[in-house]
Design a protein around this motif. Structure first.
Motif, mmCIF file in Angstrom:
data_model
loop_
_atom_site.group_PDB
_atom_site.id
_atom_site.type_symbol
_atom_site.label_atom_id
_atom_site.label_comp_id
_atom_site.label_asym_id
_atom_site.label_seq_id
_atom_site.Cartn_x
_atom_site.Cartn_y
_atom_site.Cartn_z
ATOM 1 N N LEU A 56 0.870 -1.193 0.000
ATOM 2 C CA LEU A 56 0.000 0.000 0.000
ATOM 3 C C LEU A 56 0.896 1.228 0.000
ATOM 4 O O LEU A 56 0.630 2.245 -0.622
ATOM 5 C CB LEU A 56 -0.811 0.046 1.299
ATOM 6 N N TYR A 107 0.939 -3.426 3.716
ATOM 7 C CA TYR A 107 0.620 -4.260 2.545
ATOM 8 C C TYR A 107 -0.710 -4.977 2.730
ATOM 9 O O TYR A 107 -1.212 -5.093 3.847
ATOM 10 C CB TYR A 107 1.731 -5.281 2.288
ATOM 11 N N PRO A 143 0.476 2.127 -5.331
ATOM 12 C CA PRO A 143 1.061 2.173 -3.983
ATOM 13 C C PRO A 143 1.804 3.493 -3.762
ATOM 14 O O PRO A 143 2.466 3.985 -4.687
ATOM 15 C CB PRO A 143 2.024 0.986 -3.965
#
Ligand code: CTP
Length: 412
Positions: free
Chosen positions: A203, A208, A286
């Motif tokens: 992320l 994550y 991300p």
């Protein structure tokens, strides 16, 4: 079995009080002919059917029948020491019950509690007893602890009934002892690519998206395949597991790393087993820097699809056998069959991840394996290490029957 194949193996043969006890004499002969060293332990009831002397002469070893005699030398502890397997043949309904609940009121049942070596149980009883729910529960309990229970066979019984209750044929008992004690080499020459564990999709640099996969199933398959003679490459997401000996491990983090590593080894492989829990979605963009909490509203997460690795491999395969997994929470078989076809697989291992004691993180699993040729095999809850062998055996059997080149997903 090749003569002398069991040389150097120690087997404890437990005989309980069934009319089929006489068949244990022949089993003992067959085992000693194969070179096994066999210690016979009998229950009191068994001695009513066959004398200990018969077993003593044929095994060349003293036969243990009495807990208290055995106790003087702590024999109930020492008999299984160094044994490679305990084989209970025949096992009565009473003995199944005692071993399932852990009762220790004679030398054989006590020994089962002191031993940790593999157990093979061959029940023999009246048909109505065998199908009784209590007996079936005990069989299930023993199997769930890893015991190999050989279902009795159908035929005429001592009661005059024709039903399922006859001791498994000697050849079946011998075969299961051989499978247990002799390392298989049926995957020698195969190059197996296994994936395992979760993927992590960033992320931002510290967070994550991932899943609960522990990697245990894939690692067990890699280890079992290696033990059976295959060359194995294991592409593994982040796990806490120790790399299996003799297996080349390629650690990856994301689904796209996994796709890259698997693609790079795909031409090399002859079998691919995709046990990894690959992300289906990942954050679309991300963040390059850690997302700050700030004071405003929580950020919305935009996800994008992750390309399906198995479908991608299937589309470009030559003659590899492709095995997928299906982790489902409902409609297990239907969903798995649908994935088998959609991804162009040869076999799919379907797991119900909601089953108590099975699935993600657990050391045990149950599975139904489906093939594109209509095989359907059910494996009840058992250690993942054992299920790994069952999966590999199913693959080997499939490959023997279906050597023809499969159709890639793109051509369906
Ligand atoms: N798989 C894959 N690539 C993905 C997702 C899954 O190769 N991006 C593989 C898995 O390793 C597994 C099989 O596809 O062998 C099925 O995975 P599963 O998560 O059960 O099914 P999905 O296809 O992802 O479908 P859904 O999540 O909708 O059940």
């Amino acid at each position: 079995m090749t003569p002398g194949a069991l040389t150097g193996k120690r087997v404890v043969l437990g005989v309980t009080g069934s009319i089929a006890a006489y068949k244990a004499v022949s089993l003992l002969r067959a085992l000693t002919k194969q070179g096994a060293s066999v210690s016979v332990v009998m229950t009191k009831a068994a001695t009513k059917f066959v004398t200990p002397m018969t077993f003593e002469v044929l095994s060349g070893q003293p036969v243990t029948t009495d807990l208290f005699e055995a106790h003087q030398e702590m024999k109930h502890l020492s008999i299984p020491e160094g044994a490679n397997a305990i084989v209970i043949a025949p096992a009565t309904a009473n003995f199944l019950a005692k071993s399932a609940v852990g009762l220790a009121d004679d030398v054989l049942s006590t020994m089962l509690l002191t031993s940790r070596c593999p157990l093979i149980v061959a029940p023999a009883m009246d048909g109505d007893m065998w199908t009784h729910p209590t007996v079936q529960d005990h069989v299930q309990t023993l199997r769930s602890r890893g015991a190999i229970v050989l279902d009795p066979e159908e035929g005429p019984l001592a009661s005059g009934q024709i039903a399922q209750g006859r001791l498994a044929a000697e050849t079946r008992i011998l075969e299961s002892i051989e499978n247990l004690l002799l390392p298989l080499s049926d995957l020698r020459g195969q190059r197996i690519l296994v994936s395992a564990g979760p993927t992590q999709e960033a992320l931002d640099p510290v967070r994550y998206l991932s899943n609960r996969s522990s990697g245990k199933m894939g690692y067990a398959i890699a280890e079992a395949a290696r033990a059976r003679g295959a060359d194995v490459v294991l592409v593994s997401g982040p796990t806490a597991l120790t790399p299996p000996p003799g297996v080349r491990v390629i650690p990856i983090i994301t689904a796209s790393d996994m796709a890259e590593a698997l693609s790079a080894h795909f031409d090399w492989s002859s079998i691919v087993v995709m046990a990894a829990a690959v992300a289906d979605f990942r954050p679309k963009a991300p963040a390059a820097q850690k997302l700050k909490k700030g004071t405003g509203a929580a950020p919305a997460l935009e996800l994008e699809r992750v390309p399906d690795i198995l479908a991608m491999l299937s589309a470009k395969r030559a003659s590899q056998i492709l095995v997928g997994f299906a982790a489902e929470t409902q409609h297990l078989v239907e969903q798995a069959a649908q994935k088998l076809a959609a991804k162009g697989l040869d076999l799919i291992v379907a797991n119900d991840v909601t089953q108590a004691g099975a699935g993600f993180g657990s050391d045990r699993n149950a599975a139904i394996i489906l093939s594109r040729t209509g095989i359907r095999q059910t494996f009840s809850l058992r250690p993942k290490t054992q299920l790994a062998h069952d999966i590999l055996t199913t693959i080997v059997e499939f490959a023997k029957k279906e050597p023809r080149k499969p159709t890639p997903a793109s051509a369906r």
